[in-house]
Design a protein around this motif. Structure first.
Motif, PDB file in Angstrom:
ATOM      1  N   HIS A  94      10.657  22.212  71.085  1.00  0.00           N
ATOM      2  CA  HIS A  94      11.876  22.643  71.773  1.00  0.00           C
ATOM      3  C   HIS A  94      11.682  22.837  73.274  1.00  0.00           C
ATOM      4  CE1 HIS A  94      13.296  24.445  67.667  1.00  0.00           C
ATOM      5  NE2 HIS A  94      13.148  23.135  67.643  1.00  0.00           N
ATOM      6  N   GLN A  95      11.029  21.897  73.908  1.00  0.00           N
ATOM      7  CA  GLN A  95      10.938  21.921  75.359  1.00  0.00           C
ATOM      8  C   GLN A  95      12.156  21.221  75.966  1.00  0.00           C
ATOM      9  OE1 GLN A  95       7.267  20.707  77.089  1.00  0.00           O
ATOM     10  NE2 GLN A  95       6.004  21.987  75.774  1.00  0.00           N
ATOM     11  N   GLU A  96      12.480  21.597  77.194  1.00  0.00           N
ATOM     12  CA  GLU A  96      13.596  20.975  77.884  1.00  0.00           C
ATOM     13  C   GLU A  96      13.092  19.813  78.738  1.00  0.00           C
ATOM     14  OE1 GLU A  96      16.736  21.924  77.269  1.00  0.00           O
ATOM     15  OE2 GLU A  96      15.832  23.324  75.846  1.00  0.00           O
ATOM     16  N   GLY A  97      13.802  18.716  78.718  1.00  0.00           N
ATOM     17  CA  GLY A  97      13.407  17.543  79.496  1.00  0.00           C
ATOM     18  C   GLY A  97      14.621  16.792  80.013  1.00  0.00           C
ATOM     19  N   ARG A  98      14.354  15.782  80.799  1.00  0.00           N
ATOM     20  CA  ARG A  98      15.434  14.968  81.357  1.00  0.00           C
ATOM     21  C   ARG A  98      15.091  13.496  81.169  1.00  0.00           C
ATOM     22  NH1 ARG A  98      17.157  15.029  87.648  1.00  0.00           N
ATOM     23  NH2 ARG A  98      15.091  14.119  87.821  1.00  0.00           N
ATOM     24  N   ASP A 108      20.234  15.392  79.612  1.00  0.00           N
ATOM     25  CA  ASP A 108      19.381  16.537  79.323  1.00  0.00           C
ATOM     26  C   ASP A 108      19.031  16.499  77.839  1.00  0.00           C
ATOM     27  OD1 ASP A 108      19.372  17.614  81.907  1.00  0.00           O
ATOM     28  OD2 ASP A 108      21.330  18.538  81.585  1.00  0.00           O
ATOM     29  N   ARG A 110      16.375  18.023  74.494  1.00  0.00           N
ATOM     30  CA  ARG A 110      15.392  18.944  73.928  1.00  0.00           C
ATOM     31  C   ARG A 110      14.289  18.109  73.299  1.00  0.00           C
ATOM     32  NH1 ARG A 110      18.058  22.773  69.965  1.00  0.00           N
ATOM     33  NH2 ARG A 110      18.908  23.636  71.880  1.00  0.00           N
ATOM     34  N   ASP A 131      19.722  14.816  72.123  1.00  0.00           N
ATOM     35  CA  ASP A 131      20.635  14.762  73.260  1.00  0.00           C
ATOM     36  C   ASP A 131      21.445  16.051  73.315  1.00  0.00           C
ATOM     37  OD1 ASP A 131      22.421  14.167  75.242  1.00  0.00           O
ATOM     38  OD2 ASP A 131      23.031  12.234  74.428  1.00  0.00           O
ATOM     39  N   LEU A 132      21.335  16.784  74.430  1.00  0.00           N
ATOM     40  CA  LEU A 132      22.063  18.036  74.591  1.00  0.00           C
ATOM     41  C   LEU A 132      23.384  17.849  75.326  1.00  0.00           C
ATOM     42  CD1 LEU A 132      19.112  20.407  75.606  1.00  0.00           C
ATOM     43  CD2 LEU A 132      20.039  19.981  73.338  1.00  0.00           C
ATOM     44  N   SER A 133      23.654  16.642  75.810  1.00  0.00           N
ATOM     45  CA  SER A 133      24.830  16.455  76.660  1.00  0.00           C
ATOM     46  C   SER A 133      26.044  15.959  75.882  1.00  0.00           C
ATOM     47  CB  SER A 133      24.512  15.471  77.788  1.00  0.00           C
ATOM     48  OG  SER A 133      24.179  14.193  77.270  1.00  0.00           O
TER      49      SER A 133
END
Length: 363
Positions: A94-98, A108, A110, A131-133
């Motif tokens: 559960h790290q945040e990335g782009r 954005d 996860r 995909d968080l977007s």
């Protein structure tokens, strides 16, 4: 089921019995997944990753990893999260990335990272991206794609298991009698059971009443008639944890036909937080409706209490002017006229306040 990364060269009692089942899950899931070797070279991306990045499998394998799954503006010379995971030998969840798509759009995501082992040595990494977007209908697309099997995947059962373990939804497989064959890490955390202790038990153990009581009858009727109730469609149901507590979840069930064996795959998602948020909205709406009703009652009460004396003031002023006008001088008449006009003006102001209150409530 390994706790740290994935090791090849052994058989895990809690793993699925057939590679084809794992390939079907891998190719059908909505989470983007890719496999990278120690030289940062891509060796596999799934169809969801193709859709997320805009690159086909063939195009992606011919490019550096960071051009497909990273920000091209960032040189990959420094230690990136994947290399840090490989250096420690520990999964990173559960790290945040782009991610920058092929068309330049920024997503954005996860990220979950797991080292890939072979005979005790790290040989690469498995990365899952969510995909968080965008809000996707995960259940609908998963139903359509579950039976797609890639015969050219060429990966071992243990490596495919590692990929499935890194997706965010819970996955549980049962046979045609309802006996649990396997569950992934997300499902294990969701229901509170270790995979090895739940394997071999009836799926009813994860259901509260009345679903628990009705399940065997429903499954038997489906196998006999082919008439589906929830298979192939998504719905909201209640799940039962090991401690007996229940929680709301989204569930989709798909049938997998593997050679002569019929199996069922359930995809679950805990929606407790969403339900809490929905209830908070309902509670707040009720509070606002109550406040509006109280405001309306107050407005009418004030209107009635004020109008009565105002009407008296206006009426008495007019009566004095009409009955005793000849006895009053010009100053007294002016005062009475002012009292009458002021009381009428106050009445109009009260009417305007009530109109404003009604308009505000409607908005």
């Amino acid at each position: 089921m390994p706790d740290q990364g994935t090791k090849t060269g052994g058989t895990d009692a809690s793993s699925p019995r057939d590679d084809a089942m794992f390939r079907a899950v891998l190719e059908s899931m909505n989470d983007a997944v890719y496999v990278r070797d120690l030289g940062r070279k891509l060796i596999y991306i799934n169809p969801a990753a193709e859709r997320m990045t805009g690159w086909s499998l063939e195009e992606a394998l011919a490019k550096p990893c960071y051009e497909v799954f990273g920000d091209p503006g960032q040189a990959c010379n420094k230690l990136c999260p994947i290399d840090a995971c490989l250096a420690s030998g520990e999964p990173a969840q559960h790290q945040e990335g782009r991610l920058v798509r092929r068309d330049g759009a920024v997503i954005d995501a996860r990220v979950s990272i797991s080292p890939l082992f072979d005979d005790g040595a790290i040989v690469g990494s498995v990365v899952a991206l969510q995909d968080l977007s965008e809000i996707q209908d995960l259940m609908r697309t998963r139903t359509q794609d579950l039976e797609r099997v890639s015969e050219n995947l060429g990966r071992s059962e243990e490596r495919i298991t590692a990929i499935v373990e890194n997706i965010f939804e819970g996955i549980v497989t049962i046979d045609s009698t309802g006996i649990i064959q396997w569950m992934n890490r997300a499902a294990s955390e969701m229901f509170g059971y270790a995979a090895e202790e739940i394997t071999g038990q009836n799926i009813k153990i994860l259901m509260p009443e009345p679903f628990k009581r009705e399940h065997d009858t429903y499954l038997r009727r489906y196998l006999q008639t082919g008439k589906a109730n929830i298979i192939g469609t998504g719905r909201e149901v209640q799940g039962r944890r090991r401690d007996g507590s229940t929680f709301p979840m989204e569930l989709e069930i798909a049938e997998l036909k593997l050679e002569n064996e019929r199996m069922f795959l359930g995809v679950t998602k805990d929606i407790t937080e969403r339900k809490v948020a929905e209830q908070q909205i309902l509670d707040r709406t009720t509070e606002l409706e109550t406040a509006n009703a109280e405001l309306e009652a107050f407005g009418y009460s004030v209107s009635h209490d004020l109008r009565a004396p105002l009407r008296g003031m206006d009426g008495l002023s007019q009566a004095l002017l009409e009955d005793y006008g000849d006895l009053l001088d010009s100053v007294a008449k002016d005062y009475l006229s002012r009292i009458s006009k002021a009381s009428r003006r106050m009445g109009r102001m009260i009417d305007d306040i009530l109109k404003l209150s009604r308009a505000t409530r409607q908005e």
